[in-house]
Design an enzyme around this catalytic site. Structure first.
Site, PDB file in Angstrom:
ATOM      1  N   GLY B  40       0.840  -1.197   0.000  1.00 14.99           N
ATOM      2  CA  GLY B  40       0.000   0.000   0.000  1.00 14.99           C
ATOM      3  C   GLY B  40       0.874   1.246   0.000  1.00 14.99           C
ATOM      4  N   GLY B  42      -0.644   4.518   0.074  1.00 21.64           N
ATOM      5  CA  GLY B  42      -1.420   5.688   0.483  1.00 21.64           C
ATOM      6  C   GLY B  42      -0.588   6.469   1.494  1.00 21.64           C
ATOM      7  N   GLY B  45       1.300   4.002   3.829  1.00 21.98           N
ATOM      8  CA  GLY B  45       2.333   3.194   3.192  1.00 21.98           C
ATOM      9  C   GLY B  45       3.467   4.034   2.619  1.00 21.98           C
ATOM     10  N   SER B 284     -16.998  17.434   1.188  1.00 20.62           N
ATOM     11  CA  SER B 284     -16.230  17.501   2.435  1.00 20.62           C
ATOM     12  C   SER B 284     -16.985  18.101   3.608  1.00 20.62           C
ATOM     13  CB  SER B 284     -14.974  18.315   2.204  1.00 20.62           C
ATOM     14  OG  SER B 284     -14.359  18.600   3.440  1.00 20.62           O
ATOM     15  N   ARG B 330     -19.773  13.372  12.836  1.00 26.46           N
ATOM     16  CA  ARG B 330     -20.412  12.752  11.668  1.00 26.46           C
ATOM     17  C   ARG B 330     -21.538  11.800  12.014  1.00 26.46           C
ATOM     18  NH1 ARG B 330     -14.827  11.804   8.301  1.00 26.46           N
ATOM     19  NH2 ARG B 330     -14.623  13.999   7.807  1.00 26.46           N
ATOM     20  N   HIS B 401     -18.178   5.851   4.291  1.00 23.32           N
ATOM     21  CA  HIS B 401     -17.062   6.732   3.995  1.00 23.32           C
ATOM     22  C   HIS B 401     -15.723   6.279   4.576  1.00 23.32           C
ATOM     23  CE1 HIS B 401     -14.787  10.376   3.560  1.00 23.32           C
ATOM     24  NE2 HIS B 401     -14.625  10.469   4.853  1.00 23.32           N
ATOM     25  N   ARG B 435     -14.771   8.334  13.935  1.00 21.52           N
ATOM     26  CA  ARG B 435     -13.589   9.156  13.694  1.00 21.52           C
ATOM     27  C   ARG B 435     -14.002  10.600  13.463  1.00 21.52           C
ATOM     28  NH1 ARG B 435     -11.191  11.190   9.270  1.00 21.52           N
ATOM     29  NH2 ARG B 435     -12.371   9.973   7.757  1.00 21.52           N
ATOM     30  N   LEU B 441      -6.043  11.366   7.945  1.00 26.46           N
ATOM     31  CA  LEU B 441      -4.785  11.754   7.319  1.00 26.46           C
ATOM     32  C   LEU B 441      -3.714  11.872   8.392  1.00 26.46           C
ATOM     33  CD1 LEU B 441      -6.083  14.444   4.786  1.00 26.46           C
ATOM     34  CD2 LEU B 441      -5.858  11.986   4.484  1.00 26.46           C
TER      35      LEU B 441
HETATM   36  C1  LIG Z   1     -13.634  11.147  -0.409  1.00 20.79           C
HETATM   37  C2  LIG Z   1     -12.852  11.043   0.854  1.00 20.79           C
HETATM   38  C3  LIG Z   1     -12.417  12.191   1.516  1.00 20.79           C
HETATM   39  C4  LIG Z   1     -11.682  12.104   2.675  1.00 20.79           C
HETATM   40  N1  LIG Z   1     -11.288  13.259   3.281  1.00 20.79           N
HETATM   41  C5  LIG Z   1     -10.546  13.185   4.411  1.00 20.79           C
HETATM   42  C6  LIG Z   1     -10.083  14.384   5.042  1.00 20.79           C
HETATM   43  O1  LIG Z   1     -10.343  15.493   4.594  1.00 20.79           O
HETATM   44  N2  LIG Z   1      -9.326  14.257   6.152  1.00 20.79           N
HETATM   45  C7  LIG Z   1      -9.003  13.046   6.681  1.00 20.79           C
HETATM   46  O2  LIG Z   1      -8.295  13.003   7.673  1.00 20.79           O
HETATM   47  N3  LIG Z   1      -9.424  11.907   6.089  1.00 20.79           N
HETATM   48  C8  LIG Z   1     -10.181  11.940   4.982  1.00 20.79           C
HETATM   49  N4  LIG Z   1     -10.613  10.769   4.397  1.00 20.79           N
HETATM   50  C9  LIG Z   1     -10.149   9.490   4.905  1.00 20.79           C
HETATM   51  C10 LIG Z   1      -8.722   9.227   4.444  1.00 20.79           C
HETATM   52  O3  LIG Z   1      -8.550   9.715   3.140  1.00 20.79           O
HETATM   53  C11 LIG Z   1      -8.344   7.757   4.431  1.00 20.79           C
HETATM   54  O4  LIG Z   1      -8.742   7.152   5.597  1.00 20.79           O
HETATM   55  C12 LIG Z   1      -6.835   7.601   4.328  1.00 20.79           C
HETATM   56  O5  LIG Z   1      -6.347   8.335   3.241  1.00 20.79           O
HETATM   57  C13 LIG Z   1      -6.429   6.151   4.202  1.00 20.79           C
HETATM   58  O6  LIG Z   1      -5.042   6.090   3.957  1.00 20.79           O
HETATM   59  P1  LIG Z   1      -4.272   4.727   3.950  1.00 20.79           P
HETATM   60  O7  LIG Z   1      -2.857   5.053   3.641  1.00 20.79           O
HETATM   61  O8  LIG Z   1      -4.532   3.980   5.197  1.00 20.79           O
HETATM   62  O9  LIG Z   1      -4.917   3.853   2.782  1.00 20.79           O
HETATM   63  P2  LIG Z   1      -5.232   4.164   1.241  1.00 20.79           P
HETATM   64  O10 LIG Z   1      -4.913   5.549   0.856  1.00 20.79           O
HETATM   65  O11 LIG Z   1      -6.593   3.640   1.009  1.00 20.79           O
HETATM   66  O12 LIG Z   1      -4.191   3.291   0.457  1.00 20.79           O
HETATM   67  C14 LIG Z   1      -4.316   1.924   0.318  1.00 20.79           C
HETATM   68  C15 LIG Z   1      -3.147   1.426  -0.473  1.00 20.79           C
HETATM   69  O13 LIG Z   1      -3.127   0.014  -0.407  1.00 20.79           O
HETATM   70  C16 LIG Z   1      -3.007  -0.541  -1.677  1.00 20.79           C
HETATM   71  N5  LIG Z   1      -3.704  -1.821  -1.644  1.00 20.79           N
HETATM   72  C17 LIG Z   1      -4.943  -2.103  -1.165  1.00 20.79           C
HETATM   73  N6  LIG Z   1      -5.207  -3.404  -1.285  1.00 20.79           N
HETATM   74  C18 LIG Z   1      -4.118  -3.970  -1.844  1.00 20.79           C
HETATM   75  C19 LIG Z   1      -3.780  -5.284  -2.221  1.00 20.79           C
HETATM   76  N7  LIG Z   1      -4.602  -6.298  -2.023  1.00 20.79           N
HETATM   77  N8  LIG Z   1      -2.579  -5.478  -2.799  1.00 20.79           N
HETATM   78  C20 LIG Z   1      -1.698  -4.460  -2.996  1.00 20.79           C
HETATM   79  N9  LIG Z   1      -1.972  -3.211  -2.639  1.00 20.79           N
HETATM   80  C21 LIG Z   1      -3.161  -2.971  -2.081  1.00 20.79           C
HETATM   81  C22 LIG Z   1      -3.566   0.466  -2.627  1.00 20.79           C
HETATM   82  O14 LIG Z   1      -2.966   0.299  -3.876  1.00 20.79           O
HETATM   83  C23 LIG Z   1      -3.164   1.764  -1.951  1.00 20.79           C
HETATM   84  O15 LIG Z   1      -1.869   2.112  -2.357  1.00 20.79           O
HETATM   85  C24 LIG Z   1     -11.363  10.847   3.229  1.00 20.79           C
HETATM   86  C25 LIG Z   1     -11.799   9.702   2.587  1.00 20.79           C
HETATM   87  C26 LIG Z   1     -12.563   9.788   1.429  1.00 20.79           C
HETATM   88  C27 LIG Z   1     -13.090   8.539   0.816  1.00 20.79           C
END
Ligand SMILES: Cc1cc2nc3c(=O)[nH]c(=O)nc-3n(C[C@H](O)[C@H](O)[C@H](O)COP(=O)(O)OP(=O)(O)OC[C@H]3O[C@@H](n4cnc5c(N)ncnc54)[C@H](O)[C@@H]3O)c2cc1C
Ligand code: FES
Lengths: 255, 637
Positions: B40, B42, B45, B284, B330, B401, B435, B441
């Site tokens: 991952g 994101g 990661g 948002s 929320r 969400h 949350r 983030l």
């Molecule tokens: C529309 C929207 C708006 C948001 N706005 C906010 C905000 O303003 N403020 C805030 O704090 N939070 C916000 N959030 C929540 C926040 O964006 C997410 O919770 C956060 O970005 C998740 O980050 P992460 O790194 O955990 O995972 P993600 O960013 O979901 O990354 C997951 C990663 O894992 C990889 N992956 C997944 N499954 C596999 C697999 N099986 N094999 C290989 N790779 C895989 C993907 O390729 C990706 O790279 C928002 C969410 C949404 C949906």
């Protein structure tokens, strides 16, 4: 409620990178004008699966116009007819009942087709790896407010930073040039104090990598700006040219 | 299964320092001998991969998109919290900690949340140093806005695309390490299983999504940063590719899955318009800074919103929650919207929507000011709905969400499988049962930049890890298992598309495990999901081959896992006989429809243990203790 659409699609089909591709014609019926373009393709794909034909491959993820994953040539236009819009945010209300829509992948030597409408944009990542960052390790950062950045500087830096890396600029350019993409990143850092220490090196390294990736030259036709879904301005290209010249005359930086 | 949270001793504000001082270190010259897998890219990661590589470890990073820059984090809109107190409005680490624990309805670990709050300021510093173009005031200092459930302004933002800018910052840091040869990036790879050797996580199996080839990768530690499971509901604000596959396979290898029923339903999303819809789009929460939520006072009022005079409008959030108004958390805002719509006051053609109205803010500040703050969100709204939100109010409705539940981790972010760390939304983390906005983030980057670099080092330095390569038999065996499952899907050759199964699962979850749940409904959901799952394995139709680029096959594999996962989600909701945060059981509510917790019996984390195919999983419990804050009935009145 607006009336449903019946459309003819001419879609590029190509089973893998080395295979020969061709256009195939499909009909789709009862398309709601509220559907997004990709939802229309979902409908086509579900129909194809039911008929036992392999669905059309296309890249997409966020479907909100922010991740830059989607992208295809729609009637010869990158991301289709609506300005400032990614393919996933294009809606079917922009089309008329009975329309024929030609759908192709990005066409550029630096973006080889992987399957159907999916291309490999790894070249963009390699350009970013060459210098699209500030070299600062975690743990070394000074307080966020220690260097005030005037809004007049921060806003244009932000505007450059919003590039999605979708590749529409390259696809729209008859030379398949990546100058807008590279210009946006170089500009973001050239405009910010954080970007100053590596300013010259960055411009040289990113341009060197761009040249290595088989992108074409810029001949100022500005098709890139017209196709960009987030409105990255060609000013970024002008700035890239200036940055490159400035860096080249700086004797202590090696390209 | 033993759940040892390994919370360090000492006073709350000294725990993390104490922990860092006690942790074993890998010497600088030895770091390059260790390989670390990060799945991952994101915020969690990418930040972890970059930081670990900066320390000198060899990192291999994986994502399923074509580029690490496209992870779902990119879509985050509103902002990121940090207790900087730049506004001089009384913010502090303690206040951020307290509001997060309270916002989570007293179902999170105090120690974790305190650490999160205390590193929050460093995150902003790091991002600014990376060149993240946060919004600024004319004087050049960083700007802030307010989010729900809090009474200070501590949210940093970059217009409506904060996630994009933060992710590109982390992606840049990771790119630098790729260039230096310390990170090797594997895009378009899907993790299909975890490889265990001697009870320790030692590698992964991935499928190359371009060629269809199976690859195995060995390492001394595996970091799972694969995001949340909200796409189980089909219609959600997640990116289409978000999935539970990686986490689910780890669960089946022995990682406990915790608090699945804590799902976040966001109050302000664009309502569903038809059956064709493939996802829902968030507007948002930051919009509630300037937008006022209302419905007509008279049910069935068919006038266009601009024709309804103020006297005929019910600003129900301001009415019910005078001190927080439109900025309640929320879960509270979502339930209130559902209550109004269920009572017949909903607007729009489906009557399942409420208004979010900016006319007062536009009158007060002017269109230009609103455009500068939210321009991209307004544009997005206009594109999707074909309506102009500057001229008439937005119509919004709650949607799935975010998921607070996830793989159980201890204070070091290590799962119940030694050597398997879980970061970001994928862990059950710091948010308890709900949350607060702008905290995901913060958590993802805290985990990746500031926590995992220490705790993963401790694992490497303190455990004896035998030399294991991909020639070890466990790798072959795990790979064959993964491959078999994929082949099995291809062989079914039935009649229904994977998409239709996914949609049906989504409807079941939304109807019975959505905003309001009850015992009978949850039991019914479990039954329905089992039936649907059986049908899937007899009737799904996936075309093409396993050794090619096959998106239909990728999707079907993810749906197969959601169909197993969905049942556990309903089971978790069924066994938590209380209401808290995003988990609302109709049987347990206050007279004014708020959540009614049961602290005597449910002040704990529920962590599920896999016991084998077709067997009942075990519900393990980690009690939560509150030494610093006293759990109270949350009130935003
Ligand atoms: C529309 C929207 C708006 C948001 N706005 C906010 C905000 O303003 N403020 C805030 O704090 N939070 C916000 N959030 C929540 C926040 O964006 C997410 O919770 C956060 O970005 C998740 O980050 P992460 O790194 O955990 O995972 P993600 O960013 O979901 O990354 C997951 C990663 O894992 C990889 N992956 C997944 N499954 C596999 C697999 N099986 N094999 C290989 N790779 C895989 C993907 O390729 C990706 O790279 C928002 C969410 C949404 C949906
Ligand atoms: S799918 Fe993300 S921009 Fe279109």
């Amino acid at each position: 409620m607006t009336a449903k659409l019946n459309l003819t699609l001419k879609v590029w089909r190509q089973v893998h990178a080395k295979a020969k591709g061709e256009f195939k014609t499909y009909k789709v019926h009862d398309i709601s004008p509220d559907m997004s373009f990709l939802e229309m393709l979902d409908e086509l794909n579900n129909e194809l699966i039911r008929k036992g034909e392999e669905p059309v491959a296309f890249d997409h993820d966020c479907r909100e116009g922010i991740c830059g994953t989607c992208g295809m040539m729609i009637n010869g236009q990158a991301h289709g007819p609506e300005r400032l819009t990614t393919t996933c945010q294009l809606h079917m209300r922009k089309f008329k009942n009975g329309d024929t829509i030609v759908i192709e992948p990005w066409r550029a030597r630096a973006f080889p087709v992987l399957r159907d409408l999916v291309v490999d944009r790894g070249s963009f990542d390699r350009i970013q790896q060459a210098g699209g960052y500030t070299s600062i390790n975690v743990g070394n950062a000074p307080d966020g407010n220690s260097v005030p950045i005037p809004k007049t500087q921060a806003d244009p830096a932000f505007a450059s930073a919003t590039c999605l890396g979708c590749g529409a600029c390259v696809a729209a350019c008859k030379n398949a040039s990546a100058m807008l993409f590279v210009g946006a990143k170089v500009s973001q850092f050239a405009l910010l104090p954080q970007g100053q220490p590596e300013r010259a090196q960055r411009a040289l390294s990113m341009v060197a990598q761009m040249d290595e990736e088989a992108f074409g030259n810029c001949t100022n036709t500005y098709e890139c700006e017209a196709a960009c879904p987030v409105g990255i301005s060609v000013d970024n290209i002008a700035r890239l040219n200036r940055e490159y010249i400035r860096a080249s005359v700086c004797s202590n930086v090696m390209p | 299964m033993k759940l040892d949270a390994r919370i360090p001793s000492g006073p709350l504000d000294a725990k993390w320092d104490h922990c860092k001082n006690e942790m074993k270190l890998v010497s600088p010259t030895n770091k390059r001998k260790f390989d670390i897998i990060v799945v991952g890219t994101g915020l969690a990661g990418a930040s972890a991969a970059a930081s670990l590589a900066e320390l000198g470890y060899n990192v291999k990073a994986f994502c399923f998109q074509d580029s690490p820059r496209r992870a779902h984090s990119i879509a985050a809109q509103g902002g990121i919290n940090a207790a900087k107190n730049y506004q001089n409005d009384g913010d502090s680490v303690y206040r951020l900690f307290y509001e997060t624990v309270k916002g989570g309805d007293f179902r999170s670990r105090e120690a974790n949340v305190y650490r999160l709050a205390s590193v929050s300021g460093n995150i902003i510093d790091q991002c600014v140093a990376q060149g993240v173009p946060f919004a600024r005031e004319y004087g050049g200092t960083l700007a802030n806005r307010t989010f729900g459930g809090v009474q200070v302004s501590r949210t940093f933002y970059a217009r409506g695309q904060t996630g994009q800018q933060l992710l590109l910052g982390a992606y840049g840091s990771m790119n630098r390490q790729i260039q230096l040869g310390r990170v090797k990036m594997f895009p378009r790879r899907e993790m299909l299983d975890l490889v265990m050797v001697d009870g320790v996580a030692r590698g992964i199996v991935v499928r190359n999504l371009v060629t269809g080839e199976y690859e195995t990768h060995a390492a001394h530690a595996v970091l799972l940063c694969t995001g949340g499971y909200g796409n189980a509901y089909y219609l959600a604000t997640y990116a289409k590719g978000s999935n539970v596959t990686a986490a689910w396979r780890c669960y089946k290898r022995g990682a406990a899955f915790a608090n699945l029923c804590y799902t976040q339903i966001h109050p302000t999303c664009i309502p569903v318009t038809g059956d064709h819809q493939s996802k829902l789009t968030l507007m948002s929460e930051s919009l509630r800074n300037d937008g006022r939520v209302w419905v007509p006072k008279n049910p069935g009022d068919l006038r266009s919103p601009n024709e309804v005079p103020d006297t005929d409008r019910d600003y129900y959030l301001e009415r019910r929650y005078p001190s927080y108004g439109n900025m309640v958390p929320r879960d509270v805002a979502s339930r209130a919207a559902k209550e109004r719509c269920d009572s017949g006051y909903g607007v729009g053609s489906s009557a399942k929507a409420v208004y979010l109205d900016f006319s007062d803010a536009i009158k007060r500040d002017g269109v230009a000011s609103i455009k500068a703050k939210y321009g991209n969100l307004f544009d997005m709204y206009a594109k999707i709905t074909d309506e102009d939100p500057y001229a008439s109010p937005m119509r919004i409705y709650p949607a799935i969400h975010y998921t607070m539940g996830g793989l159980w981790v201890d204070y070091n972010l290590e799962s119940t499988i030694p050597g398997l760390f879980v970061l970001g939304e994928a862990n059950f983390s710091d948010h308890g049962a709900n949350r607060l906005g702008a905290s995901a983030l913060m958590q993802g980057l805290a985990d990746g930049y500031f926590v995992a670099p220490y705790t993963v080092g401790h694992h490497l330095a303190s455990r004896k890890l035998a030399k294991v390569g991909t020639d070890h038999p466990a790798f072959k065996e795990t790979m064959y298992n993964a491959k078999d499952r994929v082949e099995k899907i291809l062989k079914v050759n039935g009649k229904r598309t994977s998409d239709s199964f996914h949609r049906e699962l989504g409807i079941t979850l939304w109807d019975y495990v959505g905003m309001a749940r009850n015992e009978a409904g949850l039991k019914k959901a479990m039954e329905k999901i089992r039936t649907l799952r059986d049908e899937f394995w007899q009737n799904v139709k996936v075309l093409g081959t396993g050794d090619s680029f096959n998106q239909n096959l990728e999707h079907a594999g993810r749906v197969a896992d959601f169909l197993e996962f969905g049942e556990l989600l309903a089971r978790d909701a069924l066994t938590r006989n209380e209401s808290c945060g995003g988990h609302f059981r109709e049987e347990y509510q206050t007279p004014d429809n708020d959540t009614l917790r049961d602290d005597t019996n449910f002040q704990h984390v529920a962590a599920w243990e896999y016991t084998g195919e077709g067997k009942e999983p075990i519900r393990n419990v980690e009690p939560l203790t509150f030494d610093e804050v006293k759990p109270i009935q949350r009130s935003y009145v």
